[in-house]
Design an enzyme around this catalytic site. Sequence first.
Site, mmCIF file in Angstrom:
data_model
loop_
_atom_site.group_PDB
_atom_site.id
_atom_site.type_symbol
_atom_site.label_atom_id
_atom_site.label_comp_id
_atom_site.label_asym_id
_atom_site.label_seq_id
_atom_site.Cartn_x
_atom_site.Cartn_y
_atom_site.Cartn_z
ATOM 1 N N SER A 62 -50.351 -70.026 -45.862
ATOM 2 C CA SER A 62 -50.767 -69.056 -46.890
ATOM 3 C C SER A 62 -51.382 -69.747 -48.101
ATOM 4 C CB SER A 62 -49.578 -68.230 -47.362
ATOM 5 O OG SER A 62 -48.962 -67.587 -46.277
HETATM 6 N N1 SAH Z 1 -44.846 -70.394 -43.656
HETATM 7 C C1 SAH Z 1 -45.847 -71.176 -42.974
HETATM 8 C C2 SAH Z 1 -47.080 -70.383 -42.591
HETATM 9 C C3 SAH Z 1 -46.786 -69.516 -41.485
HETATM 10 S S1 SAH Z 1 -48.095 -68.842 -40.543
HETATM 11 C C4 SAH Z 1 -46.268 -72.375 -43.788
HETATM 12 O O1 SAH Z 1 -45.834 -72.516 -44.932
HETATM 13 O O2 SAH Z 1 -47.036 -73.187 -43.262
HETATM 14 C C5 SAH Z 1 -47.056 -67.800 -39.578
HETATM 15 C C6 SAH Z 1 -46.205 -68.513 -38.565
HETATM 16 O O3 SAH Z 1 -45.355 -67.543 -37.973
HETATM 17 C C7 SAH Z 1 -47.003 -69.139 -37.427
HETATM 18 O O4 SAH Z 1 -46.683 -70.487 -37.315
HETATM 19 C C8 SAH Z 1 -46.554 -68.346 -36.200
HETATM 20 O O5 SAH Z 1 -46.488 -69.109 -35.021
HETATM 21 C C9 SAH Z 1 -45.176 -67.885 -36.622
HETATM 22 N N2 SAH Z 1 -44.640 -66.713 -35.915
HETATM 23 C C10 SAH Z 1 -45.284 -65.602 -35.510
HETATM 24 N N3 SAH Z 1 -44.428 -64.755 -34.907
HETATM 25 C C11 SAH Z 1 -43.201 -65.352 -34.950
HETATM 26 C C12 SAH Z 1 -41.904 -64.976 -34.490
HETATM 27 N N4 SAH Z 1 -41.650 -63.827 -33.867
HETATM 28 N N5 SAH Z 1 -40.878 -65.839 -34.704
HETATM 29 C C13 SAH Z 1 -41.084 -67.031 -35.323
HETATM 30 N N6 SAH Z 1 -42.287 -67.435 -35.772
HETATM 31 C C14 SAH Z 1 -43.334 -66.609 -35.599
#
Ligand code: SAH
Length: 214
Positions: A62
């Site tokens: 983000s």
């Molecule tokens: N917080 C992260 C950015 C996350 S992007 C940072 O600081 O870099 C969103 C993430 O959520 C992705 O890596 C994706 O693989 C994960 N995601 C999506 N659905 C998910 C689920 N059901 N359980 C766990 N992770 C999930």
Amino acid sequence: MMAFERERQRMVEEQIMGRGISDERVLKAMRTVPRHEFLPEAIRGNAYVDQALPLGEGQTMSQPYMVALMTELLKLSGTERVLEIGTGSGYQAAVLAELCEKVYTVERIKVLADKARATLDRLGYRSVALKVYDGTYGWKEMSPFDAIVVTAGAPHVPDALVEQLREGGRMVIPVGDRYGQRLIKMVKTAGGVITEQSVPCVFVPLIGNHGWKE
Ligand code: SAH
């Protein structure tokens, strides 16, 4: 290295304070965590720009302002146990780790989780526990949590997450359709859940049993 440090201080002033984030502890955490260390080498030079960045596997880290806003909405004082769904690069988990007692973070893509674990270890973030799982189930064994943050866009708020929030706990989650959401803040009280709307936003989809189908 010094260039990154200067860029980070400027990021906090212009993008974060400039947009009204005022919690001193949050500002300090954003000044401290080396965002560039969480990115693939080839794009580290963009670490402090005012936008979301690709972190691999089609996922995105983000925008700095969004990380700061979500964190501020959780109102952390230092003693909390916090659950994050969507570890991605581990950057948001590191910001949380600066501000609470213990972070539990869940990621569904193993290669991202492994990379995040390595980065967090290298930087000394020992209070972050990570597991590879479908985070729409939360992390029941470690519940209840004082705060929960979901960093992927959900079609609706997964029931398990509300259940795993303690009374008085706060949850921040983007809810909407696949291509656009609204950041929602929920507070769990004895009388029920209080919901407030925050800003419009665009996150990658939360994929899982209680999220979007793949
Ligand atoms: N917080 C992260 C950015 C996350 S992007 C940072 O600081 O870099 C969103 C993430 O959520 C992705 O890596 C994706 O693989 C994960 N995601 C999506 N659905 C998910 C689920 N059901 N359980 C766990 N992770 C999930």
